[in-house]
Design a protein around this motif. Structure first.
Motif, PDB file in Angstrom:
ATOM      1  N   THR A 231      -6.772  48.596   4.427  1.00  0.00           N
ATOM      2  CA  THR A 231      -6.443  49.551   3.538  1.00  0.00           C
ATOM      3  C   THR A 231      -4.744  49.390   3.307  1.00  0.00           C
ATOM      4  O   THR A 231      -4.727  50.034   1.991  1.00  0.00           O
ATOM      5  N   THR A 232      -4.103  48.524   3.749  1.00  0.00           N
ATOM      6  CA  THR A 232      -2.990  48.149   3.142  1.00  0.00           C
ATOM      7  C   THR A 232      -3.198  46.951   1.889  1.00  0.00           C
ATOM      8  O   THR A 232      -2.201  46.409   1.614  1.00  0.00           O
TER       9      THR A 232
ATOM     10  N   ILE B 261      -1.972  54.274   3.811  1.00  0.00           N
ATOM     11  CA  ILE B 261      -2.619  54.608   2.700  1.00  0.00           C
ATOM     12  C   ILE B 261      -1.571  54.423   1.461  1.00  0.00           C
ATOM     13  O   ILE B 261      -1.948  53.876   0.342  1.00  0.00           O
ATOM     14  N   ALA B 262      -0.663  54.886   1.547  1.00  0.00           N
ATOM     15  CA  ALA B 262       0.389  54.921   0.318  1.00  0.00           C
ATOM     16  C   ALA B 262       0.696  53.338   0.166  1.00  0.00           C
ATOM     17  O   ALA B 262       0.884  53.040  -0.889  1.00  0.00           O
TER      18      ALA B 262
ATOM     19  N   SER C 203      -2.082  51.699  -1.552  1.00  0.00           N
ATOM     20  CA  SER C 203      -2.128  52.122  -2.957  1.00  0.00           C
ATOM     21  C   SER C 203      -1.067  51.349  -3.952  1.00  0.00           C
ATOM     22  O   SER C 203      -1.383  51.011  -4.990  1.00  0.00           O
ATOM     23  N   ASN C 204       0.148  51.599  -3.401  1.00  0.00           N
ATOM     24  CA  ASN C 204       1.360  51.012  -4.069  1.00  0.00           C
ATOM     25  C   ASN C 204       2.445  50.857  -3.282  1.00  0.00           C
ATOM     26  O   ASN C 204       3.145  51.752  -3.135  1.00  0.00           O
TER      27      ASN C 204
ATOM     28  N   SER D 240     -11.614  50.371   1.008  1.00  0.00           N
ATOM     29  CA  SER D 240     -11.610  49.411  -0.150  1.00  0.00           C
ATOM     30  C   SER D 240     -10.621  48.191   0.149  1.00  0.00           C
ATOM     31  O   SER D 240      -9.582  48.105   0.569  1.00  0.00           O
TER      32      SER D 240
ATOM     33  N   ARG E  61     -12.856  53.947  -7.755  1.00  0.00           N
ATOM     34  CA  ARG E  61     -12.241  55.597  -7.834  1.00  0.00           C
ATOM     35  C   ARG E  61     -12.578  56.172  -9.249  1.00  0.00           C
ATOM     36  O   ARG E  61     -12.495  57.393  -9.462  1.00  0.00           O
TER      37      ARG E  61
ATOM     38  N   GLY F 205      -5.599  51.191  -0.144  1.00  0.00           N
ATOM     39  CA  GLY F 205      -5.275  52.711  -0.615  1.00  0.00           C
ATOM     40  C   GLY F 205      -6.558  53.683  -0.341  1.00  0.00           C
ATOM     41  O   GLY F 205      -6.370  54.932  -0.504  1.00  0.00           O
ATOM     42  N   LYS F 206      -7.680  53.166   0.367  1.00  0.00           N
ATOM     43  CA  LYS F 206      -8.959  54.035   0.846  1.00  0.00           C
ATOM     44  C   LYS F 206      -9.360  53.489   1.815  1.00  0.00           C
ATOM     45  O   LYS F 206      -9.937  52.202   1.976  1.00  0.00           O
TER      46      LYS F 206
END
Length: 335
Positions: free
Chosen positions: A72-73, A201-202, A205-206, A268, A324, A272-273
């Motif tokens: 996730t990271t 998750i954050a 994502s970025n 993913s 996405r 992020g997912k």
């Protein structure tokens, strides 16, 4: 005038399927596998065999839950198989040396967390890609296990309480499966109900955006590898207690099964997912395929071919069908 786009209203069913498409697809695939192997062999659906599948899948599920956090990271941990082997061998050695079993278990958990934390430090604070760090870990940890055991299997004797972790039952249900279920529930709660899960998750994502809004991004990134090491320690202990021995050759190909289960479940690779439910379904699918092929008297080596194929197909689906941008329905342009 500025032209705006408006999403066309769709049915609730289409929205639900669109949002949970990959979990639904792996659930369907799991059911198909159950039906297929159940029809091909009379022993597959017997309660004893199904409980055996759960027992064998438990170490994979424990590590897959932690691997879900890592992926996730947008990271990866290729060292999990070697770390399980190291913990497996170390547990057998210290128990054979006479160390009290509870203390041995605690030491193994600490060892796993420390090794994972060291790898996380290199990834988060030194900026070395996770692939490189954990690939090095894969070699170092397996080599350490071989050095400790000199290539031999270390038997564990007179440790009934320890064996209970891998062989015991509670109300007819395997103890390893219960432990794995508890870990999966914990992972589910962490990802959906805690601040830490949202931070993971954050970061995936970025990571730079997460850092700028005040999140301890590097600490979170390092921590997921520590969690992975802790999960590997649990898996190594479960395998040692089930087999009654420790071996440097344990958990061969383990990392492939874990990664396949997580990616197949919908987490993913881009970060992020995540889907803990998908990870559970992916793990059970991998376990069912392995068990079913053996009951059909197909070479166990063929399982590696199937696992590799599943990884390839899952990554393709992850990148092409379930990213996405994929949605049901169309957009309506309003003037």
């Amino acid at each position: 005038m500025v032209a705006y786009t408006e999403r066309q209203a769709g049915s609730k069913l289409a929205d639900f399927v669109g949002e949970h498409a990959q979990v639904l697809s792996i659930a369907l695939f799991f059911v198909i596998c159950m039906v297929f192997f159940g029809s091909m062999t009379s022993t597959f659906l017997m309660p004893g065999n199904l409980l055996n599948v759960l027992r064998q899948a438990a170490p994979i599920l424990v590590v897959a839950v932690a691997m879900t956090l890592v992926i996730t990271t947008a990271g990866i941990d290729l060292s999990v198989g070697s770390m399980v082997a190291l913990i497996n061998a170390a547990a057998a050695i210290v128990i054979a040396a006479g160390l009290p079993r509870p203390l041995a278990i605690v030491l193994m958990l600490v060892l796993g967390a420390v090794i994972g934390g060291v790898q996380g430090w290199f990834v988060a604070y030194q900026g070395i890609p996770a692939f490189i760090v954990t690939l090095a870990g894969l070699s170092i940890l397996r080599g350490a296990a071989l050095y400790m055991t000199e290539g031999y299997s270390i038997p564990i004797r007179d440790a009934e309480g320890f064996f209970w972790l891998g062989r015991g039952e509670i109300a007819g249900f395997p103890v390893p499966a219960l432990i794995a279920i508890l870990v999966a529930v914990l992972g589910f709660v962490v990802m959906l109900r805690t601040q830490y899960g949202r931070q993971v998750i954050a970061v995936g994502s970025n990571i730079e955006a997460a850092r700028r809004v005040g999140m301890p991004a590097k600490r979170v990134l390092a921590s997921v590898y520590m969690v992975s090491g802790l999960a590997c320690a649990v898996a190594g202990i479960l395998i040692a207690s089930r087999l009654g021995s420790g071996s440097s050759n344990a958990a061969q190909g383990f990392e492939l099964q874990v990664i396949a289960a997580v990616v197949l479940g919908g987490t993913s690779l881009m970060g992020g997912k995540a889907s803990m439910l998908g990870t559970v379904l992916g793990t059970m699918t991998i376990a069912v395929i392995g068990n079913g092929l053996i009951l059909m008297h197909i070479s166990p080596f063929f399982t590696q071919i199937v696992t590799g194929t599943i990884i390839l197909v899952a990554i393709w689906m992850n990148a092409r069908l379930f990213d996405r941008k994929w949605r049901f329905g169309k957009k309506k342009v309003a003037a």
